[in-house]
Design a protein around this motif. Structure first.
Motif, PDB file in Angstrom:
ATOM      1  N   ARG A  23      10.840   4.005 -11.552  1.00 55.76           N
ATOM      2  CA  ARG A  23       9.431   3.795 -11.247  1.00 55.76           C
ATOM      3  C   ARG A  23       8.996   2.391 -11.937  1.00 55.76           C
ATOM      4  NH1 ARG A  23       4.369   7.527 -12.294  1.00 55.76           N
ATOM      5  NH2 ARG A  23       2.878   5.957 -12.151  1.00 55.76           N
ATOM      6  N   GLN A  34       2.173   1.614  -3.477  1.00 53.47           N
ATOM      7  CA  GLN A  34       1.106   2.255  -4.362  1.00 53.47           C
ATOM      8  C   GLN A  34       0.942   3.807  -4.409  1.00 53.47           C
ATOM      9  OE1 GLN A  34       1.147  -0.133  -6.717  1.00 53.47           O
ATOM     10  NE2 GLN A  34      -1.011  -0.053  -6.935  1.00 53.47           N
ATOM     11  N   ASN A  35       0.905   4.033  -3.116  1.00 50.20           N
ATOM     12  CA  ASN A  35       0.703   5.478  -2.829  1.00 50.20           C
ATOM     13  C   ASN A  35       2.102   6.401  -3.394  1.00 50.20           C
ATOM     14  OD1 ASN A  35      -1.888   5.188  -1.586  1.00 50.20           O
ATOM     15  ND2 ASN A  35      -0.849   4.957   0.354  1.00 50.20           N
ATOM     16  N   PHE A  36       3.003   5.779  -2.977  1.00 51.87           N
ATOM     17  CA  PHE A  36       4.398   6.430  -3.662  1.00 51.87           C
ATOM     18  C   PHE A  36       4.566   6.563  -4.913  1.00 51.87           C
ATOM     19  CE2 PHE A  36       9.230   6.311  -4.338  1.00 51.87           C
ATOM     20  CZ  PHE A  36       9.381   7.474  -3.854  1.00 51.87           C
ATOM     21  N   VAL A  40       2.247   7.007  -7.085  1.00 48.92           N
ATOM     22  CA  VAL A  40       1.520   7.889  -7.896  1.00 48.92           C
ATOM     23  C   VAL A  40       2.412   9.238  -8.198  1.00 48.92           C
ATOM     24  CG1 VAL A  40      -0.657   9.223  -7.710  1.00 48.92           C
ATOM     25  CG2 VAL A  40      -0.683   6.970  -6.984  1.00 48.92           C
ATOM     26  N   ALA A  41       3.041   9.675  -7.187  1.00 50.64           N
ATOM     27  CA  ALA A  41       3.820  10.904  -7.318  1.00 50.64           C
ATOM     28  C   ALA A  41       5.230  10.763  -8.113  1.00 50.64           C
ATOM     29  CB  ALA A  41       4.292  11.344  -5.986  1.00 50.64           C
ATOM     30  N   SER A  51       0.982  -1.182   0.219  1.00 48.69           N
ATOM     31  CA  SER A  51      -0.137   0.026   0.053  1.00 48.69           C
ATOM     32  C   SER A  51       0.905   1.160  -0.012  1.00 48.69           C
ATOM     33  CB  SER A  51      -0.919   0.017   1.158  1.00 48.69           C
ATOM     34  OG  SER A  51      -0.282   0.352   2.526  1.00 48.69           O
ATOM     35  N   HIS A  52       1.917   1.102   0.614  1.00 44.52           N
ATOM     36  CA  HIS A  52       2.864   2.321   0.768  1.00 44.52           C
ATOM     37  C   HIS A  52       3.389   2.649  -0.750  1.00 44.52           C
ATOM     38  CE1 HIS A  52       2.519   3.382   4.862  1.00 44.52           C
ATOM     39  NE2 HIS A  52       3.304   2.145   5.308  1.00 44.52           N
ATOM     40  N   GLU A  78       7.241  -0.328  -9.712  1.00 48.13           N
ATOM     41  CA  GLU A  78       5.978  -0.758 -10.131  1.00 48.13           C
ATOM     42  C   GLU A  78       6.058  -2.375 -10.015  1.00 48.13           C
ATOM     43  OE1 GLU A  78       5.255   0.706 -13.956  1.00 48.13           O
ATOM     44  OE2 GLU A  78       4.309   2.633 -13.084  1.00 48.13           O
TER      45      GLU A  78
END
Length: 152
Positions: free
Chosen positions: A42, A30-32, A34-35, A27-28, A46
């Motif tokens: 990246r 996935q949130n990271f 995005v930015a 979850s961390h 992913e």
């Protein structure tokens, strides 16, 4: 030198350390992600997030494979686009070079026409055909021929 130096930073724990579970790490990430702008790092993150998601059951294994296939297809499309762009630039450069050469040839022809008006019959001047060169006695080939004639 044998004794370790003290750290200039004083780090004191404020609580008990906790171990992140794979689900929390997923979850961390996935949130990271995005930015982050598109980059090789990246893509690697992913892939890590997909592996953690498959491991924790957050995403299906087929979904992870589908995402990887999308990344490969996007990379191949970007390569093809770059190749097409380079090819278009190469063709444009060749066309420009051909246009410059054609322009130079036209300018040369115009200069010849301007210069050629002063001399009539300039077209044949400088053309040498077989037998046009006068005999030169200093040339060995010509001497052999004349010596052969003199001997007879």
């Amino acid at each position: 030198m044998d004794k370790p130096l003290n750290s200039p930073l004083l780090i004191e724990p404020i609580g008990r350390p906790t171990k992140l579970s794979p689900a929390a790490t997923f979850s961390h990430l996935q949130n990271f992600l995005v930015a982050l702008p598109p980059s090789p790092s990246r893509t690697q993150l992913e892939r890590l997030a997909d592996a953690l998601g498959v491991e924790t059951g957050a995403i299906a294994p087929s979904e992870g494979e589908r995402r990887e296939a999308e990344r490969i297809a996007a990379r191949n499309a970007a390569r093809a686009e770059r190749r097409a762009k380079r090819e278009a630039e190469r063709i444009a450069a060749e066309a420009e070079e051909a246009a410059k050469l054609e322009q130079q040839l036209e300018e040369d022809d115009e200069e010849e026409e301007e210069d050629g008006e002063a001399f009539e019959g300039d077209e044949t001047m400088g053309d040498i055909e077989y037998g046009d060169v006068p005999d030169d006695e200093d040339e060995p080939d010509n001497r052999e021929g004349k010596d052969a004639e003199d001997d007879e």
